[in-house]
Design a protein around this motif. Structure first.
Motif, PDB file in Angstrom:
ATOM      1  N   LEU A 152      46.175  28.660 121.281  1.00 52.48           N
ATOM      2  CA  LEU A 152      45.754  27.876 120.001  1.00 52.48           C
ATOM      3  C   LEU A 152      44.718  26.998 119.912  1.00 52.48           C
ATOM      4  O   LEU A 152      44.294  26.392 121.081  1.00 52.48           O
ATOM      5  N   ARG A 170      50.935  29.696 122.219  1.00 54.14           N
ATOM      6  CA  ARG A 170      52.091  30.269 121.464  1.00 54.14           C
ATOM      7  C   ARG A 170      52.756  31.196 122.603  1.00 54.14           C
ATOM      8  O   ARG A 170      52.075  31.977 123.148  1.00 54.14           O
ATOM      9  N   GLN A 218      52.195  23.794 113.393  1.00 50.15           N
ATOM     10  CA  GLN A 218      53.263  25.309 113.063  1.00 50.15           C
ATOM     11  C   GLN A 218      53.762  25.360 111.835  1.00 50.15           C
ATOM     12  O   GLN A 218      53.590  26.464 111.205  1.00 50.15           O
ATOM     13  N   ARG A 230      50.958  26.421 109.452  1.00 51.15           N
ATOM     14  CA  ARG A 230      50.528  27.583 109.843  1.00 51.15           C
ATOM     15  C   ARG A 230      51.411  28.754 109.422  1.00 51.15           C
ATOM     16  O   ARG A 230      51.125  30.032 108.911  1.00 51.15           O
TER      17      ARG A 230
END
Length: 389
Positions: A92, A113, A147, A150
């Motif tokens: 990421l 990830r 997170q 996203r």
């Protein structure tokens, strides 16, 4: 004569070769001269193999453990630290998020990830910051919010409803070369793992998890110990600059040779490694300055708390003194009242004796008998209240 590391890695150049290249290039020469003498010697020792490389320099760490180039390397150490098999799915971007209270950017080191959807942030800190728990919590909270944003965005793009079940665990893994003082209180422990659990035992899935690795404490405990397992090998790789220990590591775990080879191959580009070294020095100076500021703030805060405690103690003592003074004044008032009453009664008795034609001596005896008065005091009262014609 080649040193031990040069014998293992022939691409490592001599001190003379590196200095000659620096002197022949104006940019490199100026950059080298800008360093302190001990920094110049450290650079030459590292890149001539006289000393090994401590991998917690950000640039070196990313050369050998870059998850985009060699994901299997980072997977291997993460699997050991997280105590489960880890597979890196994607790397990421290192997004910078402004922390309003500090006016600075929080930028993660390496963020990946994993195959199960969880996120791991790997941090390398040569000088541990003050307040490590609070800082790690901020890193973790930022990671969780990234997170969340996203996943919401991806759900919207896919036309599906967002679910909190899509949010997976976030791991904050921090390697310290010089550990904060808080870790000194745990005797014999140099890897600390944390996961949130409820004291009731209810298996509620809480997502923020931490691993703190204290390399300096590891080496204090294992000063003369052999490498007993792969975790030991990784900690040795990340934390030692002793050529003898590096050679011993390579003898027991030969596959680390590829990691060192990648590093020393990259170091053949003198301009690149000098720029990298300069950046590390700047980061180290900045972090050291921040650490000192944090330490001073902590000391000031501690002193402030001590002053508050002393002020409270002084206030308590003042209150006790005031209470004693009040009681003393009360007793004084009572005594004065008693003296006034004594004088009033004594005057009355003395006048009564005089009217009855009694002598002064007889009046004194009356005061002694009726008032239980000391003869000397009775004499003083008679003398004070006996009126002369």
């Amino acid at each position: 004569m080649a040193n031990k590391l040069q014998q293992r890695f022939p691409m490592i150049r001599s001190r003379e070769q590196i200095l000659l290249e620096i002197q022949e290039n104006e940019h490199l020469r100026n950059e080298f001269r800008a360093w302190e003498p001990e920094q110049q010697e450290l650079f030459l020792d590292i890149f001539t193999g006289a000393a090994g490389v401590k991998m917690l320099y950000d640039g070196y760490f990313k050369i050998v453990l870059d998850p985009e180039v060699h994901p299997e390397r980072l997977e291997r150490i993460l699997s050991l630290l997280l105590q489960q098999q880890v597979k890196i799915l994607t790397v990421l971007p290192n997004e910078g998020v402004k922390i309003a209270d500090e006016g600075s950017l929080l930028i993660m080191d390496i963020v990946v990830r994993l195959a199960d959807g969880s996120i791991a942030n790997v941090e390398c800190q040569k000088n541990g910051y003050a307040f490590p728990g609070q800082r790690a919590a901020c890193y973790s909270a930022d990671l969780l919010m990234r997170q969340y944003r996203r996943e919401k965005k991806e759900s919207a793009k896919a036309g599906r409803k967002f679910s909190y079940r899509d949010i997976k665990s976030v791991y904050t893994i921090i390697f310290y070369e010089k550990s904060p003082s808080e870790f000194r209180n745990s005797s014999g422990c140099y890897i600390h793992r944390s996961g949130q659990v409820l004291d009731s035992g209810i298996p509620l899935e809480l997502l923020q998890k931490f691993v703190f690795v204290n390399l300096d404490i590891y080496f204090e405990i294992h000063q003369n110990s052999n490498i007993e397992n792969e975790m030991d090998a990784w900690l040795m790789f990340l934390g030692t600059d002793d050529p003898d220990r590096i050679v011993s590591l390579l003898d027991q775990y030969p596959w680390f040779e590829n990691l060192y080879r990648d590093l020393y191959t990259a170091c053949c580009n003198t301009e690149k490694v000098m720029d990298m070294f300069s950046e590390e020095l700047r980061i180290l100076d900045r972090n050291t300055a921040q650490y000192m500021i944090d330490e001073m703030e902590a000391e000031i805060r501690k002193q402030g708390e001590q002053l508050k405690e002393k002020d409270a103690q002084i206030e308590e003592k003042d209150a006790q003194i005031e209470e004693r003074d009040a009681k003393l004044q009360e007793k004084t008032n009572q005594l004065e009242s008693q003296n006034l009453m004594l004088e009033k009664v004594s005057r009355s008795l003395v006048e009564e004796c005089r009217e009855q034609g009694k002598s002064r001596a007889e009046a004194g005896r009356v005061l002694c008998d009726r008032m239980g008065m000391d003869p000397d005091l009775a004499g003083e009262m008679v003398q004070k209240f006996w009126r002369n014609d």
